[in-house]
Design a protein around this motif. Sequence first.
Motif, PDB file in Angstrom:
ATOM      1  N   LEU A 122      22.165   5.764 -34.209  1.00 23.10           N
ATOM      2  CA  LEU A 122      20.961   5.621 -35.021  1.00 23.10           C
ATOM      3  C   LEU A 122      19.953   4.715 -34.308  1.00 23.10           C
ATOM      4  O   LEU A 122      18.741   4.992 -34.305  1.00 23.10           O
ATOM      5  CB  LEU A 122      21.339   5.014 -36.378  1.00 23.10           C
ATOM      6  N   THR A 123      20.458   3.654 -33.698  1.00 24.49           N
ATOM      7  CA  THR A 123      19.596   2.765 -32.917  1.00 24.49           C
ATOM      8  C   THR A 123      18.974   3.519 -31.752  1.00 24.49           C
ATOM      9  O   THR A 123      17.773   3.371 -31.465  1.00 24.49           O
ATOM     10  CB  THR A 123      20.406   1.564 -32.399  1.00 24.49           C
ATOM     11  N   LEU A 124      19.761   4.347 -31.080  1.00 30.97           N
ATOM     12  CA  LEU A 124      19.262   5.139 -29.956  1.00 30.97           C
ATOM     13  C   LEU A 124      18.167   6.090 -30.400  1.00 30.97           C
ATOM     14  O   LEU A 124      17.147   6.260 -29.712  1.00 30.97           O
ATOM     15  CB  LEU A 124      20.414   5.924 -29.328  1.00 30.97           C
ATOM     16  N   SER A 125      18.325   6.717 -31.579  1.00 30.95           N
ATOM     17  CA  SER A 125      17.316   7.659 -32.074  1.00 30.95           C
ATOM     18  C   SER A 125      15.988   6.961 -32.348  1.00 30.95           C
ATOM     19  O   SER A 125      14.920   7.568 -32.217  1.00 30.95           O
ATOM     20  CB  SER A 125      17.814   8.338 -33.355  1.00 30.95           C
ATOM     21  N   ALA A 126      16.036   5.682 -32.728  1.00 31.53           N
ATOM     22  CA  ALA A 126      14.802   4.933 -32.980  1.00 31.53           C
ATOM     23  C   ALA A 126      14.128   4.499 -31.689  1.00 31.53           C
ATOM     24  O   ALA A 126      12.920   4.237 -31.667  1.00 31.53           O
ATOM     25  CB  ALA A 126      15.100   3.716 -33.846  1.00 31.53           C
ATOM     26  N   GLN A 150      14.719  13.794 -31.544  1.00 33.67           N
ATOM     27  CA  GLN A 150      14.854  12.508 -32.225  1.00 33.67           C
ATOM     28  C   GLN A 150      15.258  12.708 -33.683  1.00 33.67           C
ATOM     29  O   GLN A 150      16.134  12.004 -34.197  1.00 33.67           O
ATOM     30  CB  GLN A 150      13.537  11.735 -32.168  1.00 33.67           C
ATOM     31  N   VAL A 151      14.628  13.681 -34.360  1.00 32.84           N
ATOM     32  CA  VAL A 151      14.931  13.950 -35.770  1.00 32.84           C
ATOM     33  C   VAL A 151      16.370  14.430 -35.925  1.00 32.84           C
ATOM     34  O   VAL A 151      17.099  13.978 -36.821  1.00 32.84           O
ATOM     35  CB  VAL A 151      13.951  15.004 -36.342  1.00 32.84           C
ATOM     36  N   ILE A 152      16.797  15.335 -35.021  1.00 30.15           N
ATOM     37  CA  ILE A 152      18.166  15.853 -35.078  1.00 30.15           C
ATOM     38  C   ILE A 152      19.173  14.727 -34.871  1.00 30.15           C
ATOM     39  O   ILE A 152      20.150  14.591 -35.607  1.00 30.15           O
ATOM     40  CB  ILE A 152      18.376  16.969 -34.043  1.00 30.15           C
ATOM     41  N   SER A 157      23.196  10.961 -36.769  1.00 34.02           N
ATOM     42  CA  SER A 157      23.700   9.584 -36.798  1.00 34.02           C
ATOM     43  C   SER A 157      23.818   9.077 -38.225  1.00 34.02           C
ATOM     44  O   SER A 157      24.782   8.396 -38.586  1.00 34.02           O
ATOM     45  CB  SER A 157      22.756   8.673 -36.000  1.00 34.02           C
ATOM     46  N   LEU A 158      22.811   9.425 -39.037  1.00 32.37           N
ATOM     47  CA  LEU A 158      22.787   8.976 -40.423  1.00 32.37           C
ATOM     48  C   LEU A 158      24.007   9.490 -41.183  1.00 32.37           C
ATOM     49  O   LEU A 158      24.674   8.742 -41.918  1.00 32.37           O
ATOM     50  CB  LEU A 158      21.503   9.461 -41.094  1.00 32.37           C
TER      51      LEU A 158
END
Length: 570
Positions: A122-126, A150-152, A157-158
Amino acid sequence: MAASGVSESRLPLLDDTVDGSVDYKGRAVSRFSSGGWRSASFIIGVEVAERFAYYGIESNLINYLTGSLGQSTAAAAANVNAWAGMCSLLPLLGAFVADSFLGRYRTIVVASAIYILGLGLLTLSAILPSISSSGCENTNKIVSCSHQFQVILFFFSLYLVGIGQSGHKPCVQAFGADQFDGQNPEECKAKSSFFNWWYFSLCAGTLVALWMLNYIQDNLSWALGFGIPCITMTIGLVIFLLGTKTYRFVIKGDERNPFLRIGRVFILAIKNWRTSSSAIAIEEEAHGTLPDKSSCQFRFLNKALLAPDGSKEYGKLCSVNEVEEAKAVLRLGPIWATSLVYAIVFAQPPTFFTKQGVTMDRSITPGFSIPAATLQSFVSLAIISFLPIYDRIIVPIARSFTRKPAGITILQRIGAGLFISAISMLIAALVEIKRLRTAQECGLVDMPNVTIPMSVWWLVPQYALAGVSNVFTMVGLQEFFYDQVPNDLRSVGLSLYLSIFGVGSFLSSFLISAIEKATGGDGRDSWFANNLNRGHLDYFYLLLAGLSFAALAVYMYFAKSYIYNKGNRT
C-alpha cells in the motif's frame, strides 16, 4: 502451538495448575507464572498496533479516494463500506482456520505477516504517482497506464490488508481472554474487566492514529501516512512473539472439528424431520434434556439424538452436549440480526461525517486547521473518558443493586448502546439541517469549495454519542459472542460479532447506492451529491434514526426471551 497432551516432567503443584491449559511446549501451566494481565499485555500490544494501522487507513480513506484517485463522493463512500464490510466478514474464514487447523497463536502470527505485506505494498502504491510524474510528464499514455497500475496495486494491497485482518481480528481477543481462568473467582472478575480495558487500549491506539496519521496524510505525504502503520505493525508482531513463553494455550475438549461437529447436528435433525414426536420425547427423557429450559428451546434439534434410521448405533447419532452446542449457536441469530442497523450507523463517521467536516470551518489558529478525519478522534476520546467511569463507578453501583458480577446483563448493556446510537443519528440530522441552512443564508449553496462559516465543533456531539454507544454495545457484543458459544468456537463467536459490522457495512453500501439511484438522475441532485450543500444527508440520518428505533424494539423482544448458556455470565 501447544500439544494436545501434557508431559509428565516439570509439572506444577496440583493446586497451582490451571485446568484445561498448557504452555507453548504442551506442559501444564502454573497459575502464578502464566496468563493473567501480564500475558494479556503482550496480546493487547499487537492489537493496539493493528488498530493503529487499520484506522490509519480507514479513517481517511474516503479523502484519498476522492482526492488522489478522483472518485465521486457516493462511489468513494460505497468503496469504503465495501472494504470495511469485507474486513469484518472475512474473520469468519480466519476463525474457521484457527479453530479447525492452525490454532489461535499460529493464525495470529501468519495473519500479521500478511497484514505487514499488504501495508508495505500500500505504501508502494502511494509512492508510484511521484515516480510516474517525474519520468512521464510529456507522455499522457504512459501517465494514464501508470495511474491505472497504481489503482490496481492500491486496491490489491488494500484487500490484502483485509485478508491479514481476517485471521488476526477473531483470534487476538479470544486468545487474550484465554489468559484468564473463568473457573477462578478472581480471574473471572479480571476477565470481565479485560473486555473493557481491551477496548480502552484499542481506542487509545486509534486516537493516536487519528491525530498523527491523518495530519501526515493531508499535509505531508500519503506514502508516509501508509508507511508508518507498516512499521508499527511490524513492532507489534515482535512484541506479541516476546510473550510466547508466558501464554496459556487452551486444550480442546473434543478433537473433532467443531464446525463439523455442530454442522452434523443440523444435518441429522433435518434427516429426522419426519420422526414422530413420541420417539423424540422418549429419547429426550432418556437423556434427561426436558427439565432444562434451554433444552426445550429449538427442540427440533433434539431429533439429532436419533440416527436417521431410528437406531441408536454409536457413531450415527449426536450426543446431548453436541445438540446443546448447536442450540447455543442458533440462539445467537436474533441478537446478531437485530444489531445490523447499529452496524450501519457505525459506518457513517469515517464516510459522511468526515465529508461534512470538510465543508465546515476547521481552523484552530489562523494558520492551522485540523484534518476532517481527525474529528473521529472524538469517538475514541468519548470511549477513553467513559469506559473507566463505566468500569469503576457504574458497574460497582449497579452490582450493589443487582448482585450480578457485571452489574447489568450483557444484553441490557447492548440495548442501552443501541438506544444511544439512535439518539446520535437524530442529533446528526439536526446538525446537518443547520449546516444546510447556514450555506443557504450565506449564499454558498453553489460554492462547494468555499468553507461554510459554521464551526466544525458542531459535529462533536454526534461523534461523542457514537463513542458512548460503543462502550455499551461494542464491548457488550464482544463479551456476548465470546461467552455464549462453546469453548472450542470462541474465535468463531468473535468473528460472528465482527460479521455484524461486515454485513452492516455492505448494507450501508447497498443503501447508499439505492438512495443515490432513486434520488439522483435526470439532472437532479441526490441525497449524496458531490456538492453536499445541494445534498440531503439530513434525510439519510433521519432514515437511519427511524431504522435504529425500529431495530431496538425488535431487539428488546428477543433479548427478553433469551436464555443464557449454563455457566456463563449474565
